[in-house]
Design a protein around this motif. Structure first.
Motif, PDB file in Angstrom:
ATOM      1  N   ALA A 164     -19.148  28.972  12.683  1.00 24.73           N
ATOM      2  CA  ALA A 164     -20.699  29.102  13.513  1.00 24.73           C
ATOM      3  C   ALA A 164     -19.696  28.852  14.581  1.00 24.73           C
ATOM      4  O   ALA A 164     -18.669  28.995  14.700  1.00 24.73           O
ATOM      5  CB  ALA A 164     -21.221  27.291  13.400  1.00 24.73           C
ATOM      6  N   PRO A 165     -20.705  29.507  15.612  1.00 21.71           N
ATOM      7  CA  PRO A 165     -20.340  29.832  17.073  1.00 21.71           C
ATOM      8  C   PRO A 165     -19.679  28.388  17.834  1.00 21.71           C
ATOM      9  O   PRO A 165     -20.749  27.644  18.094  1.00 21.71           O
ATOM     10  CB  PRO A 165     -21.890  30.080  17.535  1.00 21.71           C
ATOM     11  CG  PRO A 165     -22.409  30.791  16.392  1.00 21.71           C
ATOM     12  CD  PRO A 165     -22.001  29.787  15.170  1.00 21.71           C
ATOM     13  N   SER A 166     -18.558  29.221  18.136  1.00 20.53           N
ATOM     14  CA  SER A 166     -17.797  27.870  18.934  1.00 20.53           C
ATOM     15  C   SER A 166     -17.510  28.632  20.054  1.00 20.53           C
ATOM     16  O   SER A 166     -16.920  29.803  20.653  1.00 20.53           O
ATOM     17  CB  SER A 166     -16.794  27.432  17.648  1.00 20.53           C
ATOM     18  OG  SER A 166     -15.819  27.722  17.242  1.00 20.53           O
ATOM     19  N   CYS A 167     -16.682  27.302  20.330  1.00 22.08           N
ATOM     20  CA  CYS A 167     -16.424  27.552  21.758  1.00 22.08           C
ATOM     21  C   CYS A 167     -14.830  27.660  21.298  1.00 22.08           C
ATOM     22  O   CYS A 167     -14.404  27.047  20.813  1.00 22.08           O
ATOM     23  CB  CYS A 167     -16.296  26.173  23.376  1.00 22.08           C
ATOM     24  SG  CYS A 167     -15.422  26.896  24.868  1.00 22.08           S
ATOM     25  N   GLY A 168     -14.404  29.140  22.664  1.00 24.72           N
ATOM     26  CA  GLY A 168     -12.797  29.158  22.182  1.00 24.72           C
ATOM     27  C   GLY A 168     -11.950  28.638  22.618  1.00 24.72           C
ATOM     28  O   GLY A 168     -10.178  27.986  22.599  1.00 24.72           O
ATOM     29  N   ALA A 169     -12.572  27.534  23.826  1.00 27.47           N
ATOM     30  CA  ALA A 169     -11.603  26.769  24.916  1.00 27.47           C
ATOM     31  C   ALA A 169     -11.537  24.859  24.184  1.00 27.47           C
ATOM     32  O   ALA A 169      -9.907  24.539  23.997  1.00 27.47           O
ATOM     33  CB  ALA A 169     -12.066  27.064  26.116  1.00 27.47           C
ATOM     34  N   CYS A 170     -12.795  24.884  24.242  1.00 29.64           N
ATOM     35  CA  CYS A 170     -12.241  23.232  23.739  1.00 29.64           C
ATOM     36  C   CYS A 170     -13.315  23.284  22.158  1.00 29.64           C
ATOM     37  O   CYS A 170     -12.752  21.943  21.790  1.00 29.64           O
ATOM     38  CB  CYS A 170     -13.461  22.910  24.404  1.00 29.64           C
ATOM     39  SG  CYS A 170     -14.906  22.935  24.399  1.00 29.64           S
ATOM     40  N   GLY A 171     -13.369  24.350  21.550  1.00 28.91           N
ATOM     41  CA  GLY A 171     -13.868  24.201  19.716  1.00 28.91           C
ATOM     42  C   GLY A 171     -14.511  23.479  19.507  1.00 28.91           C
ATOM     43  O   GLY A 171     -15.317  23.648  18.516  1.00 28.91           O
ATOM     44  N   ARG A 172     -16.209  23.258  20.373  1.00 30.29           N
ATOM     45  CA  ARG A 172     -16.888  23.019  20.106  1.00 30.29           C
ATOM     46  C   ARG A 172     -17.554  23.650  19.813  1.00 30.29           C
ATOM     47  O   ARG A 172     -17.944  25.093  20.245  1.00 30.29           O
ATOM     48  CB  ARG A 172     -18.072  22.343  21.777  1.00 30.29           C
ATOM     49  CG  ARG A 172     -19.394  21.716  21.598  1.00 30.29           C
ATOM     50  CD  ARG A 172     -19.629  21.064  22.614  1.00 30.29           C
ATOM     51  NE  ARG A 172     -21.029  20.740  22.693  1.00 30.29           N
ATOM     52  CZ  ARG A 172     -21.687  20.317  23.733  1.00 30.29           C
ATOM     53  NH1 ARG A 172     -21.098  20.350  25.382  1.00 30.29           N
ATOM     54  NH2 ARG A 172     -23.277  19.840  23.338  1.00 30.29           N
ATOM     55  N   LYS A 173     -19.140  23.417  18.308  1.00 30.67           N
ATOM     56  CA  LYS A 173     -19.263  24.207  17.854  1.00 30.67           C
ATOM     57  C   LYS A 173     -21.018  24.536  18.403  1.00 30.67           C
ATOM     58  O   LYS A 173     -21.863  23.003  18.670  1.00 30.67           O
ATOM     59  CB  LYS A 173     -19.521  23.730  16.733  1.00 30.67           C
ATOM     60  CG  LYS A 173     -18.238  24.353  15.793  1.00 30.67           C
ATOM     61  CD  LYS A 173     -18.163  23.678  14.688  1.00 30.67           C
ATOM     62  CE  LYS A 173     -16.458  24.410  13.991  1.00 30.67           C
ATOM     63  NZ  LYS A 173     -16.587  23.573  12.218  1.00 30.67           N
ATOM     64  N   PHE A 174     -21.636  25.203  18.057  1.00 35.48           N
ATOM     65  CA  PHE A 174     -23.133  25.450  19.034  1.00 35.48           C
ATOM     66  C   PHE A 174     -24.282  26.046  17.664  1.00 35.48           C
ATOM     67  O   PHE A 174     -23.674  26.620  16.616  1.00 35.48           O
ATOM     68  CB  PHE A 174     -23.277  26.328  20.173  1.00 35.48           C
ATOM     69  CG  PHE A 174     -22.347  25.454  21.103  1.00 35.48           C
ATOM     70  CD1 PHE A 174     -23.161  24.803  22.327  1.00 35.48           C
ATOM     71  CD2 PHE A 174     -20.848  25.988  21.267  1.00 35.48           C
ATOM     72  CE1 PHE A 174     -22.458  23.920  23.418  1.00 35.48           C
ATOM     73  CE2 PHE A 174     -20.182  25.204  22.303  1.00 35.48           C
ATOM     74  CZ  PHE A 174     -21.114  24.847  23.390  1.00 35.48           C
ATOM     75  N   ALA A 175     -25.107  25.879  17.974  1.00 33.61           N
ATOM     76  CA  ALA A 175     -26.060  26.965  16.918  1.00 33.61           C
ATOM     77  C   ALA A 175     -26.170  27.886  17.261  1.00 33.61           C
ATOM     78  O   ALA A 175     -26.585  29.172  16.281  1.00 33.61           O
ATOM     79  CB  ALA A 175     -27.440  26.067  17.126  1.00 33.61           C
TER      80      ALA A 175
END
Length: 395
Positions: A282-293
């Motif tokens: 899934a699309p995720s932030c490269g800095a904190c690893g949080r995933k998004f829709a």
């Protein structure tokens, strides 16, 4: 067999595999005063979901070129055109407002034939006799001796000509007398009908009969109350979604089938479904690893939380906030008065939520109940305090 290596020097268009300086698929762009997100346009118009790849290739391979953007705009405009035309056609069809023109019937005019002299039977016999004589002369000429001395037996046999006298002749019909001209009676002109008042057409932009009640508060907030079940909503779109799904029993338009396993999945949960069921991250932030829709949410998250982008500034103290909600919450600090007052005990609050919680005390509404001693409380924090004091083993 040697493996080929694909070296990408610049941005890669995911739609045509061209290289150059292109636009990000998930970054919002403004075109003719409209905000465009190309990944959402591909998903909504063509039902194609292009996920970004993790790692170093994410930024340079999640782009689209200008030529593909133009073709994508044309496809979206054409889809909208077809949907609008089809909706307008079906609306007029069900209202019986479409009529076809019947082809005009052509009337053939009768041609009058005038016969000056009708031949009698005797005249016809004279003509036939003359024709017989002419035929005899011809036969005599053909039957004569030639210079070569050929006889009649040497000539090729020809089928005998049928004489006119042996053919049956039908007498010509006598002309019928002309019928007297028919005088058409003119119909009296129709009586003028009374003009009935036409129903007023709905103009574009006019709202349909409202099914909600709008209440505006002093702090600028709005409340949409459903007239059917009296449920409150902060935004118009939330009320519309509630009314269609609960009262009109309409299916949620966000459910779509997965292009891999044909499972019905919500649009926001498609990324999680693709990751858990098919192994596509899934699309995720490269800095904190949080995933998004959606990838657009990743960019918004990175701008707000990692890059510190704050575009909303307070008019009083020049403090910059991340969103409109944070700015409204901050502005309440500059309000000297408490606008929300209790009508029972005249206690004032800065927030409406605080007044609503306070009114539950007067109404004796205690939703938070202890599962051990069944004691009820108004606030959840009071229940937690009760558990820490009376039942510490459960905390």
């Amino acid at each position: 067999m040697a493996t080929k290596t694909w070296k990408i020097e610049k941005d890669l268009c995911r739609c045509c595999h061209g290289e150059g300086a292109f636009n990000n698929l998930a970054e919002p762009r403004t075109f003719l005063d409209k905000v465009e997100v190309y990944s959402d346009m591909l998903r909504e118009c063509l039902d194609i979901d292009i996920p970004p790849v993790p790692g170093e290739l994410c930024a340079i391979t999640y782009t689209i070129c200008n030529a593909c953007i133009a073709r994508l705009r044309d496809a979206c405009n054409f889809k909208k055109q077809v949907q609008d035309c089809e909706q307008r056609f079906m609306t007029l069809y069900y209202k019986n407002a479409i009529q076809g023109l019947k082809p005009a019937t052509k009337v053939k005019e009768e041609i009058e034939v005038s016969i000056e002299h009708a031949q009698s039977d005797t005249d016809a016999d004279i003509v036939l006799k003359k024709e017989d004589e002419d035929d005899d002369d011809d036969n005599h000429f053909l039957g004569g001796d030639d210079d070569d001395g050929m006889s009649d037996d040497d000539l090729p046999i020809k089928p005998p000509k049928q004489s006119v006298s042996t053919m049956k002749t039908r007498p010509k019909p006598k002309p019928k007398p002309k019928a007297p001209p028919v005088v058409k009676k003119l119909k009296p002109p129709p009586k003028p009908k009374k003009a009935e008042p036409k129903p007023a057409k709905e103009k574009k932009g006019e709202d349909k009969p409202l099914t909600f009640t709008l209440t505006k508060h002093e702090d600028g907030t709005q409340k949409y109350s459903c007239n059917v079940c009296e449920k409150n909503f902060k935004r118009r779109d939330l009320f519309t979604q509630h009314y269609k799904m609960v009262h009109l029993k309409m299916k949620h338009p966000a459910f779509r089938s997965c292009h891999v396993c044909n499972a019905k999945v919500r649009t926001r949960k498609r990324a999680a479904h693709m990751e858990t069921e098919h192994g596509i991250p899934a699309p995720s932030c490269g800095a904190c690893g949080r995933k998004f829709a959606f990838p657009s949410e990743v960019l918004r998250h990175q701008k707000l939380y990692h890059m510190g982008e704050k575009n909303y500034q307070c008019d009083v103290c020049d403090l910059k906030c991340r969103s409109v909600g944070h700015l409204k919450a901050h502005k309440m600090k500059h309000v000297p008065d408490r606008p929300f007052k209790c009508e029972v005990c005249q206690k004032a609050f800065k927030w409406k939520s605080g007044l609503d919680t306070h009114m539950m005390i007067h109404l004796n509404v205690r939703p938070h109940v202890c599962k051990v001693c069944q004691e009820a409380f108004v606030q959840k924090s009071s229940l937690r305090y009760h558990l820490s004091r009376k039942h510490p083993d459960l905390v």
